[in-house]
Design a protein around this motif. Sequence first.
Motif, PDB file in Angstrom:
ATOM      1  N   ARG A  81       0.867  -1.178   0.000  1.00  0.00           N
ATOM      2  CA  ARG A  81       0.000   0.000   0.000  1.00  0.00           C
ATOM      3  C   ARG A  81       0.902   1.225   0.000  1.00  0.00           C
ATOM      4  NH1 ARG A  81      -4.368  -0.565   4.629  1.00  0.00           N
ATOM      5  NH2 ARG A  81      -5.300   1.181   3.494  1.00  0.00           N
ATOM      6  N   GLU A  94      -4.037   7.288  -1.065  1.00  0.00           N
ATOM      7  CA  GLU A  94      -3.524   5.931  -1.296  1.00  0.00           C
ATOM      8  C   GLU A  94      -3.542   5.654  -2.792  1.00  0.00           C
ATOM      9  OE1 GLU A  94      -4.109   1.275   0.068  1.00  0.00           O
ATOM     10  OE2 GLU A  94      -5.190   2.836   1.136  1.00  0.00           O
ATOM     11  N   MET A 106      -1.630  -4.585  -5.246  1.00  0.00           N
ATOM     12  CA  MET A 106      -1.977  -3.290  -4.665  1.00  0.00           C
ATOM     13  C   MET A 106      -3.422  -2.954  -5.036  1.00  0.00           C
ATOM     14  SD  MET A 106       1.414  -0.934  -5.337  1.00  0.00           S
ATOM     15  CE  MET A 106       0.891   0.310  -4.136  1.00  0.00           C
TER      16      MET A 106
END
Length: 122
Positions: free
Chosen positions: A44, A54, A81
């Motif tokens: 992350r 993010e 991810m």
Amino acid sequence: MRSRTVLAGLRPDFTALRHACDRYGLLGCYAYSIPDADGRAAARMFAPSIGVPEDVANANSTACLAAYLADQGVTGIAVDMGDHLGHPSTIIANARRSASGTLIRLGGAAGIARAVRLPRLG
């Protein structure tokens, strides 16, 4: 992180993270799980200092992770991810040593989620 579960449980304080990143001249924080025996990991990337709370896929940081792991004998990784954001991605990175240093090769696949038509300029 010691596991994907621990990684998934991260709940960053974005205000504090932004202040820390700005103070030390960093773009953000790339957190990752320890790769399994097949080189599969999760990551992350939190980058509030550049307006990205993010990131769903971050090739630059994954390349750095591949270079770091190459020093430990890991020559290939697949990093998942974006799952936490509902936009899963996988970045593949392979590392090999050469006379000029460590060479990293990155890859992955992308799908079109939506198309946006921009107006013509001029």
